[in-house]
Design a protein around this motif. Structure first.
Motif, PDB file in Angstrom:
ATOM      1  N   ARG A 116       0.835  -1.213   0.000  1.00 13.44           N
ATOM      2  CA  ARG A 116       0.000   0.000   0.000  1.00 13.44           C
ATOM      3  C   ARG A 116       0.867   1.259   0.000  1.00 13.44           C
ATOM      4  NH1 ARG A 116      -2.513  -2.191   4.260  1.00 13.44           N
ATOM      5  NH2 ARG A 116      -4.120  -3.637   3.649  1.00 13.44           N
ATOM      6  N   TYR A 117       1.935   1.230   0.792  1.00 13.41           N
ATOM      7  CA  TYR A 117       2.858   2.363   0.821  1.00 13.41           C
ATOM      8  C   TYR A 117       3.476   2.596  -0.564  1.00 13.41           C
ATOM      9  CZ  TYR A 117       7.091   5.024   1.518  1.00 13.41           C
ATOM     10  OH  TYR A 117       8.084   5.953   1.383  1.00 13.41           O
ATOM     11  N   GLY A 120       0.988   4.015  -3.017  1.00 19.96           N
ATOM     12  CA  GLY A 120       0.612   5.383  -2.672  1.00 19.96           C
ATOM     13  C   GLY A 120       1.625   6.442  -3.059  1.00 19.96           C
ATOM     14  N   ASN A 121       2.803   6.049  -3.505  1.00 19.65           N
ATOM     15  CA  ASN A 121       3.841   7.019  -3.845  1.00 19.65           C
ATOM     16  C   ASN A 121       3.409   8.056  -4.879  1.00 19.65           C
ATOM     17  OD1 ASN A 121       6.876   6.848  -2.810  1.00 19.65           O
ATOM     18  ND2 ASN A 121       5.893   4.861  -2.560  1.00 19.65           N
ATOM     19  N   LEU A 123       0.536   9.282  -5.434  1.00 18.06           N
ATOM     20  CA  LEU A 123      -0.422  10.192  -4.796  1.00 18.06           C
ATOM     21  C   LEU A 123       0.321  11.191  -3.909  1.00 18.06           C
ATOM     22  CD1 LEU A 123      -3.128   7.552  -3.793  1.00 18.06           C
ATOM     23  CD2 LEU A 123      -3.003   8.938  -5.878  1.00 18.06           C
ATOM     24  N   ARG A 124       1.255  10.690  -3.093  1.00 17.26           N
ATOM     25  CA  ARG A 124       2.031  11.569  -2.208  1.00 17.26           C
ATOM     26  C   ARG A 124       2.904  12.541  -2.993  1.00 17.26           C
ATOM     27  NH1 ARG A 124       2.077   6.753   0.436  1.00 17.26           N
ATOM     28  NH2 ARG A 124       4.147   6.165  -0.306  1.00 17.26           N
ATOM     29  N   ALA A 125       3.355  12.121  -4.184  1.00 19.44           N
ATOM     30  CA  ALA A 125       4.212  12.975  -5.015  1.00 19.44           C
ATOM     31  C   ALA A 125       3.402  13.957  -5.861  1.00 19.44           C
ATOM     32  CB  ALA A 125       5.087  12.108  -5.921  1.00 19.44           C
ATOM     33  N   GLY A 126       2.071  13.860  -5.816  1.00 13.71           N
ATOM     34  CA  GLY A 126       1.234  14.764  -6.601  1.00 13.71           C
ATOM     35  C   GLY A 126       1.153  14.409  -8.073  1.00 13.71           C
ATOM     36  N   THR A 129      -4.298  12.176  -8.336  1.00 11.50           N
ATOM     37  CA  THR A 129      -5.141  12.367  -7.157  1.00 11.50           C
ATOM     38  C   THR A 129      -5.870  11.082  -6.795  1.00 11.50           C
ATOM     39  OG1 THR A 129      -6.935  13.185  -8.543  1.00 11.50           O
ATOM     40  CG2 THR A 129      -5.464  14.832  -7.555  1.00 11.50           C
TER      41      THR A 129
END
Length: 142
Positions: A116-117, A120-121, A123-126, A129
């Motif tokens: 999951r981490y 999710g990269n 998303l966290r990096a923009g 969305t």
């Protein structure tokens, strides 16, 4: 001593072990902003010679690096060498920094949270969305 050699000091492989790997491109150049390059990086996790060395459980291809959750079938350095080689061959140039970062996952119940981490990269990096807006990832649990 070169930095890549220092990274390997004390490293050992546990066959059947689970590892979170991070590999960066040379000078963090964003090779994988190019659709074809990102496709090559994604596809080569499943190259027959790579899968002989490691089973891919999850990955994400970011513009200038990759994260890879794998289960090792042999020697860790050999699995990484094969993956890097096939991606570089597909792109037509040597693109990777020397060495890689690895962390052995000791508790199997942590595998899904690590996956999951990884996923999710973007998303966290923009870069997106919603993970469905980003094409260059996979996880075995889907």
């Amino acid at each position: 001593m070169q930095k890549g050699h220092a990274l390997r000091r004390g490293r050992y492989s546990v066959e059947g072990g689970h590892y979170l790997i991070t590999i960066a491109t040379q000078k963090r150049y964003p090779y994988f902003l190019t659709f074809e390059h990102a496709c090559s990086a994604s596809r080569n996790f499943y190259h027959p010679r790579v899968t002989k060395a490691a089973n891919t459980l999850s990955f994400v291809v970011m513009p200038d690096h990759i994260h890879w959750l794998l289960q090792l079938n042999g020697e860790l350095s050999e699995a990484i060498r094969r993956y890097k080689s096939y991606v570089s061959l597909a792109i037509g140039e040597r693109i990777w920094q020397d060495g890689f970062h690895d962390r052995m996952i000791r508790q199997e119940e942590d595998l899904k949270s690590v996956a999951r981490y990884i996923v999710g990269n973007p998303l966290r990096a923009g870069l997106a969305t919603n993970i469905n807006q980003y094409s260059f990832w996979n996880a075995a649990w889907l």
